[in-house]
Design an enzyme around this catalytic site. Structure first.
Site, PDB file in Angstrom:
ATOM      1  N   ASP A  14       0.869  -1.153   0.000  1.00  0.00           N
ATOM      2  CA  ASP A  14       0.000   0.000   0.000  1.00  0.00           C
ATOM      3  C   ASP A  14       0.921   1.221   0.000  1.00  0.00           C
ATOM      4  O   ASP A  14       1.929   1.238   0.696  1.00  0.00           O
ATOM      5  CB  ASP A  14      -0.889   0.008   1.235  1.00  0.00           C
ATOM      6  CG  ASP A  14      -1.741   1.239   1.317  1.00  0.00           C
ATOM      7  OD1 ASP A  14      -2.445   1.520   0.339  1.00  0.00           O
ATOM      8  OD2 ASP A  14      -1.695   1.928   2.343  1.00  0.00           O
ATOM      9  N   ILE A  15       0.607   2.236  -0.777  1.00  0.00           N
ATOM     10  CA  ILE A  15       1.541   3.337  -0.984  1.00  0.00           C
ATOM     11  C   ILE A  15       1.284   4.518  -0.057  1.00  0.00           C
ATOM     12  O   ILE A  15       2.182   4.993   0.642  1.00  0.00           O
ATOM     13  CB  ILE A  15       1.495   3.810  -2.452  1.00  0.00           C
ATOM     14  CG1 ILE A  15       1.821   2.647  -3.395  1.00  0.00           C
ATOM     15  CG2 ILE A  15       2.465   4.983  -2.663  1.00  0.00           C
ATOM     16  CD1 ILE A  15       3.185   2.024  -3.176  1.00  0.00           C
TER      17      ILE A  15
END
Length: 254
Positions: A14-15
């Site tokens: 997840d960024i």
């Protein structure tokens, strides 16, 4: 710790909140709305309490808008979230402010440890993006704050056609690891700050216990004790920063 670095071949990330400091980017824009409240209003002050309240308003509205409109691109989601928060605060806003908020994703800064840590992890793993964002927004992030980070696969909500926590998003990344690199589900793990979305989902879907980047000063992502007590998450490792994880991986491989 059940996360064994040398037994894993692929990581998916997840960024925003894990690699990108989305809270500081969001907070500055929403604080401008809160400043339009009367000075006597508790949220008018630029305080930790105001920050926490605004970020929680963002998170709850973002989840609702994504659920209601799974085909929307993330800037459109952001615009609607901005509208709902302004309505909740009962403050006016201009259309150009709403548009700017929707387009701000690519400007949010990376955490200081992010780029160097990702370069270390790239020596040992195939690295995938699995993000609730559109292609254009991530492209700006990749060319800006994440410049110098190598990705072996980038998979966005726009490509997949749904937003996490839809199970299809996680199944999609499993399929891509297999197709591109012949890496199986039991050889990959998620790395994410979000407990209530990513780690709950990966646990429910039978992934290896994931790596939690705790980002200890974050107000977002869910309560670890509550989620563990309910059996909703199983964490393979916990690190305060991505840099700390990278150091642990280097030690394991050396």
């Amino acid at each position: 710790m059940t996360f064994q670095p040398t037994q894993i071949k692929g990581l998916f990330f997840d960024i925003y909140a894990t690699l990108i400091d989305w809270e500081s980017g969001i907070h500055s824009s929403l604080l401008a709305l809160a400043k339009r409240l009367p000075e006597s209003h508790p949220l008018h002050a630029d305080s930790p309490e105001t920050c926490q309240t605004l970020l929680r308003m963002f998170a709850s509205n973002e989840k609702a808008v994504e659920h209601e409109n799974p085909k929307w691109k993330s800037p459109q989601v952001m615009e609607e979230v901005y509208t709902r928060i302004a309505a909740k605060l009962d403050v006016p806003f201009e259309r150009d402010e709403q548009i700017a908020f929707g387009q701000s994703i690519g400007d949010w800064p990376a955490f200081p440890d992010t780029v160097a840590a990702m370069q270390t992890l790239a020596k040992h793993y195939k690295l995938f993006v699995l993000s609730n964002v559109d292609d254009a927004s991530f492209a700006r992030t990749s060319a800006g704050p994440l410049k110098g980070v190598h990705w072996d696969g980038v998979y966005t909500a726009e490509q997949i056609g749904s937003y996490k926590p839809d199970a299809n998003n996680y199944h999609y990344v499993v399929k891509k690891f297999k197709e591109k690199f012949d890496i199986n589900k039991d050889q990959i793990a998620i790395v994410a700050q979000s407990l209530d979305i990513d780690h709950v989902s990966s646990t429910a879907l039978g992934f290896n216990p994931g790596v939690w980047i705790a980002r200890g000063d974050s107000d977002m992502g869910g309560n670890r004790e509550e989620l563990e007590a309910k059996g909703l998450i199983k964490l393979g490792a916990v690190y305060s920063t991505l840099g700390e994880m990278a150091e642990a991986v280097e030690r394991a491989f050396s």
